[in-house]
Scaffold this motif. Structure first.
Motif, PDB file in Angstrom:
ATOM      1  N   HIS A 111      38.042  42.833  39.531  1.00 11.12           N
ATOM      2  CA  HIS A 111      39.523  42.711  40.525  1.00 11.12           C
ATOM      3  C   HIS A 111      39.870  41.715  39.155  1.00 11.12           C
ATOM      4  O   HIS A 111      40.157  41.328  38.521  1.00 11.12           O
ATOM      5  CB  HIS A 111      39.502  41.483  41.134  1.00 11.12           C
ATOM      6  CG  HIS A 111      40.717  41.189  41.378  1.00 11.12           C
ATOM      7  ND1 HIS A 111      41.933  41.433  41.985  1.00 11.12           N
ATOM      8  CD2 HIS A 111      41.638  40.114  41.615  1.00 11.12           C
ATOM      9  CE1 HIS A 111      42.460  41.621  42.493  1.00 11.12           C
ATOM     10  NE2 HIS A 111      42.704  39.851  42.205  1.00 11.12           N
ATOM     11  N   HIS A 113      43.132  39.907  38.936  1.00 13.05           N
ATOM     12  CA  HIS A 113      43.397  39.336  39.314  1.00 13.05           C
ATOM     13  C   HIS A 113      45.322  39.310  38.881  1.00 13.05           C
ATOM     14  O   HIS A 113      45.764  38.846  38.230  1.00 13.05           O
ATOM     15  CB  HIS A 113      42.993  37.554  39.242  1.00 13.05           C
ATOM     16  CG  HIS A 113      44.888  36.065  39.937  1.00 13.05           C
ATOM     17  ND1 HIS A 113      43.498  35.671  40.598  1.00 13.05           N
ATOM     18  CD2 HIS A 113      45.700  36.014  40.479  1.00 13.05           C
ATOM     19  CE1 HIS A 113      45.089  35.143  41.409  1.00 13.05           C
ATOM     20  NE2 HIS A 113      44.981  35.402  40.990  1.00 13.05           N
ATOM     21  N   TRP A 157      44.790  38.379  35.168  1.00 11.51           N
ATOM     22  CA  TRP A 157      42.768  37.837  34.362  1.00 11.51           C
ATOM     23  C   TRP A 157      42.119  39.127  35.156  1.00 11.51           C
ATOM     24  O   TRP A 157      42.724  39.349  36.605  1.00 11.51           O
ATOM     25  CB  TRP A 157      42.901  36.148  34.183  1.00 11.51           C
ATOM     26  CG  TRP A 157      42.813  35.463  35.698  1.00 11.51           C
ATOM     27  CD1 TRP A 157      43.729  35.421  36.172  1.00 11.51           C
ATOM     28  CD2 TRP A 157      42.001  34.966  36.008  1.00 11.51           C
ATOM     29  NE1 TRP A 157      43.282  34.582  37.268  1.00 11.51           N
ATOM     30  CE2 TRP A 157      42.106  34.670  37.145  1.00 11.51           C
ATOM     31  CE3 TRP A 157      39.816  34.553  35.962  1.00 11.51           C
ATOM     32  CZ2 TRP A 157      41.404  33.101  38.222  1.00 11.51           C
ATOM     33  CZ3 TRP A 157      39.787  33.803  36.621  1.00 11.51           C
ATOM     34  CH2 TRP A 157      40.017  33.296  38.047  1.00 11.51           C
ATOM     35  N   HIS A 159      38.541  39.557  36.636  1.00 18.21           N
ATOM     36  CA  HIS A 159      37.172  38.912  36.784  1.00 18.21           C
ATOM     37  C   HIS A 159      35.931  39.063  38.289  1.00 18.21           C
ATOM     38  O   HIS A 159      37.177  40.529  38.781  1.00 18.21           O
ATOM     39  CB  HIS A 159      37.275  36.917  37.722  1.00 18.21           C
ATOM     40  CG  HIS A 159      38.037  36.929  38.712  1.00 18.21           C
ATOM     41  ND1 HIS A 159      37.690  37.409  39.906  1.00 18.21           N
ATOM     42  CD2 HIS A 159      38.913  36.366  38.847  1.00 18.21           C
ATOM     43  CE1 HIS A 159      39.009  37.109  41.215  1.00 18.21           C
ATOM     44  NE2 HIS A 159      39.683  36.459  40.268  1.00 18.21           N
ATOM     45  N   HIS A 161      34.487  39.769  41.673  1.00 15.77           N
ATOM     46  CA  HIS A 161      34.933  39.838  43.576  1.00 15.77           C
ATOM     47  C   HIS A 161      33.749  40.371  44.081  1.00 15.77           C
ATOM     48  O   HIS A 161      34.504  40.472  45.093  1.00 15.77           O
ATOM     49  CB  HIS A 161      36.446  40.515  43.257  1.00 15.77           C
ATOM     50  CG  HIS A 161      37.322  39.592  44.080  1.00 15.77           C
ATOM     51  ND1 HIS A 161      37.318  38.610  45.533  1.00 15.77           N
ATOM     52  CD2 HIS A 161      38.663  39.024  43.809  1.00 15.77           C
ATOM     53  CE1 HIS A 161      37.977  38.682  46.279  1.00 15.77           C
ATOM     54  NE2 HIS A 161      39.151  38.593  45.014  1.00 15.77           N
ATOM     55  N   HIS A 436      45.979  39.776  47.439  1.00 14.71           N
ATOM     56  CA  HIS A 436      45.961  40.785  46.433  1.00 14.71           C
ATOM     57  C   HIS A 436      46.937  41.134  46.090  1.00 14.71           C
ATOM     58  O   HIS A 436      48.372  41.154  47.341  1.00 14.71           O
ATOM     59  CB  HIS A 436      44.994  41.365  46.415  1.00 14.71           C
ATOM     60  CG  HIS A 436      43.807  40.721  46.615  1.00 14.71           C
ATOM     61  ND1 HIS A 436      42.954  41.633  45.971  1.00 14.71           N
ATOM     62  CD2 HIS A 436      43.309  39.039  45.623  1.00 14.71           C
ATOM     63  CE1 HIS A 436      41.406  40.517  45.683  1.00 14.71           C
ATOM     64  NE2 HIS A 436      42.042  39.480  45.383  1.00 14.71           N
ATOM     65  N   VAL A 501      43.180  41.872  49.976  1.00 14.63           N
ATOM     66  CA  VAL A 501      42.341  41.125  51.023  1.00 14.63           C
ATOM     67  C   VAL A 501      43.602  39.014  50.634  1.00 14.63           C
ATOM     68  O   VAL A 501      44.028  39.750  49.614  1.00 14.63           O
ATOM     69  CB  VAL A 501      40.916  40.040  50.232  1.00 14.63           C
ATOM     70  CG1 VAL A 501      40.139  41.640  50.553  1.00 14.63           C
ATOM     71  CG2 VAL A 501      40.798  39.931  48.436  1.00 14.63           C
ATOM     72  N   HIS A 505      41.595  30.553  47.076  1.00 11.49           N
ATOM     73  CA  HIS A 505      41.155  31.255  45.500  1.00 11.49           C
ATOM     74  C   HIS A 505      39.823  29.700  45.013  1.00 11.49           C
ATOM     75  O   HIS A 505      38.859  29.745  43.566  1.00 11.49           O
ATOM     76  CB  HIS A 505      41.803  31.080  44.510  1.00 11.49           C
ATOM     77  CG  HIS A 505      41.011  32.189  43.674  1.00 11.49           C
ATOM     78  ND1 HIS A 505      40.364  31.617  42.535  1.00 11.49           N
ATOM     79  CD2 HIS A 505      41.811  33.106  43.286  1.00 11.49           C
ATOM     80  CE1 HIS A 505      40.337  33.017  41.528  1.00 11.49           C
ATOM     81  NE2 HIS A 505      41.292  34.662  41.494  1.00 11.49           N
TER      82      HIS A 505
HETATM   83 CU1  C2O Z   1      41.593  36.210  41.850  1.00 12.97          CU
HETATM   84 CU2  C2O Z   1      41.168  37.648  44.706  1.00 12.97          CU
HETATM   85  O1  C2O Z   1      41.234  36.371  43.246  1.00 12.97           O
END
Ligand code: C2O
Ligand code: CU
Ligand code: CU
Length: 522
Positions: A111, A113, A157, A159, A161, A436, A501, A505
């Motif tokens: 994902h 972010h 960033w 990362h 998910h 998101h 979504v 966090h």
């Molecule tokens: Cu940094 Cu749904 O995330």
């Protein structure tokens, strides 16, 4: 039995701060840069005195390499899982949504972010994929994501998910920077090159053999409690602080201005930071871009997922050593204090490099205008409560609006419309709530009577309305929702339709039902 490494036995500030390398595209096709990123398990030295640690890294490094893009530049990234096929590095609780058999233990999805991207490239938690050598299921996918970068300059960033194991995959090392630049930023003449430093702060615990420690069950589980084995923990706080993949590093700096891009990449830990020199940080940006104007701040607070863009001026501090300190309780804000000598410190700046030339960079008095979204523009106001409950094993579980991940979608904003979401925190902890796709503004926060709310479902105000902090008066994608407060955010939903979504966090919360689907509809 492995033995835990005592954090007080680790010498601090013996390793220089690593800067993740900028990722090069594999090639260009019709002006579009194509990147390939392989996730691999590697052994990496996280401290001078500890044996190498087995981590999971994008391109085999932790943190992953940094993406550098320009606004409106389209890039393509092929994400490839080359992680071990069967063995997860960390204890997987198979009772958590998405982690149940027959789903494989090792699953990944990336994902971006803060990215304004089409739903199919968002890294939806259920869009996970595996190593292609796992041929026993429908898990073989080629994942090429397109990122349009239609958003202003900021620090994003990327990362992992994957549903139900995000906390483990990110803890294992799957995170990296994604920096967006634009012409507004160019004109600001901010410190750059070696004087612009990305800093991802994370907390980790180790075994004496150098391996990562992550608990396989809650520490305070009553003996005889019938918990699954392994069992998810309600939150995780590491006993050492790691910046850019090194435990308590130092950075040698010149006596001049620096731009520091902070990212809180921790699972659960908040940081409230100060400089031991007593000097201020000049905050210039937040999650989604620049503030209107710099804000001098003695103290910076941020939760998991948030970013802070600051200028620090070291020019009056020749030959001094400045420590970046932390005093955020765990959990935030009413938990245990930080430990003296370990988690109360993050890293050091040593003003030891001679000035290479005059500092011609600026700290502009005006940055980039942030145009407020007027409340009147909102077509819809949603009241969404953050609540505590217990799961079928009696474990603490947090939920959004009393719903689970698998409950039907209830948030369906219309493409292009503005909505206000009022996040009503009935729990004793602060939760960093992230949406998101969209950027939003924080409208205000108001304390309310939690007991009355639980009894009647009505908000009875119990204090005056607080405007957002000076450092939050910009575009955000993650907001701190404090206990006993109703925090209002406002967003325009777009630029894409589809399923996204929103979630807390704190990764242990997100993995354990504090995440909900939402859909932007036409
Ligand atoms: Cu940094 Cu749904 O995330
Ligand atoms: Cu996100
Ligand atoms: Cu939470």
């Amino acid at each position: 039995m492995k033995e835990r490494l005592d954090p007080t036995s680790i010498p601090k500030y013996v390793d220089p701060l690593p800067i993740p390398p900028v990722l090069r595209p594999r090639h260009r096709l019709f002006g579009i840069k194509h990147y390939t990123v392989k996730m691999r398990q590697v052994r990496q030295k996280l401290h001078r005195d500890t044996p190498p640690t087995t981590v999971w890294g994008y391109e085999g490094m932790y943190p992953g390499p940094t993406f550098e893009v320009r606004t409106n530049e389209i890039i393509k990234v092929k994400w490839i899982n080359r992680l071990p096929i069967f063995r997860h590095l960390l204890p997987v609780d198979r009772t958590i949504h998405g982690a149940e058999p027959p789903n494989p233990r090792v699953r990944t999805v990336v994902h971006l972010h803060g990215g304004n991207v089409p739903a199919r490239y968002d890294g939806h938690p259920e869009a996970w994929f595996t190593n292609r050598f796992l041929v026993t299921g429908p898990y073989f996918k080629n994942i090429t994501y397109v990122y349009p970068n239609i958003q202003p300059a900021t620090t994003l960033w990327y990362h992992d998910h994957a549903l139900g194991i995000t906390r483990l995959n990110v803890y294992a090392g799957l995170a990296g920077f994604y920096i967006v630049r634009d012409a507004y930023e160019d004109r600001l003449n901010l410190p750059h090159g070696p004087h612009e430093v990305p800093l991802v702060i994370q907390d980790r615990s180790f075994q004496r053999d150098g391996s990562l420690f992550y608990p396989a069950r809650p520490e305070d589980a009553p003996p005889g409690a019938r918990l699954p084995d392994p069992s998810i923990v309600p939150e995780f706080f590491g006993d050492t602080i790691v910046v850019n993949g090194k435990v308590w590093p130092y950075l040698e700096v010149e006596p001049r201005k620096y731009r520091l891009r902070f990212l809180n990449g921790s699972n659960s830990r908040f940081y409230r930071m100060r400089l031991s020199s007593g000097q201020p940080f000049y905050q210039i940006g937040t999650d989604q871009g620049f503030l209107d104007e710099p804000v001098p701040r003695e103290e910076l607070l941020f939760g998991p997922g948030e970013r802070l863009d600051v200028i620090v001026d070291f020019s009056d501090f020749g030959n001094e050593t400045i420590t970046l300190l932390n005093d955020a309780p765990t959990p935030f804000p009413n938990g245990d204090p930080v430990k003296e000598g370990t988690t109360d410190q993050i890293m050091q700046f040593r003003v030891t490099i001679p000035l290479a030339g005059p500092d011609t960079s600026s700290l502009p008095s005006r940055l980039v205008p942030v145009i407020p979204l007027p409340e009147e523009a909102a077509l819809n106001i949603r009241n969404l409560a953050l609540v505590e409950d217990t799961d079928r094993f009696g474990r603490l579980m947090l939920m959004l609006d009393n719903k689970r991940w698998s409950d039907p979608i209830t948030e369906r904003p219309q493409l292009g419309t503005v909505e206000i979401w009022r996040l009503i925190n009935t729990t004793p902890d602060t939760h960093p709530i992230h949406l998101h796709l969209v950027r939003f503004q924080v409208l205000d926060r108001q304390p309310f009577d939690v007991n009355a709310y639980r009894a009647t479902g009505e908000i009875r105000h119990a204090g005056s309305v607080a405007r957002p902090d000076a450092g939050e008066k910009g575009w955000k994608d993650t907001v701190l929702v404090h206990p006993g407060e109703a925090t209002r955010i406002i967003a325009r939903f777009g630029d894409f339709t589809g399923k996204y979504v929103w979630h807390c966090h704190i990764l242990e919360h997100e993995d354990h039902e504090m995440m909900r689907p939402y859909e932007v509809v036409r």
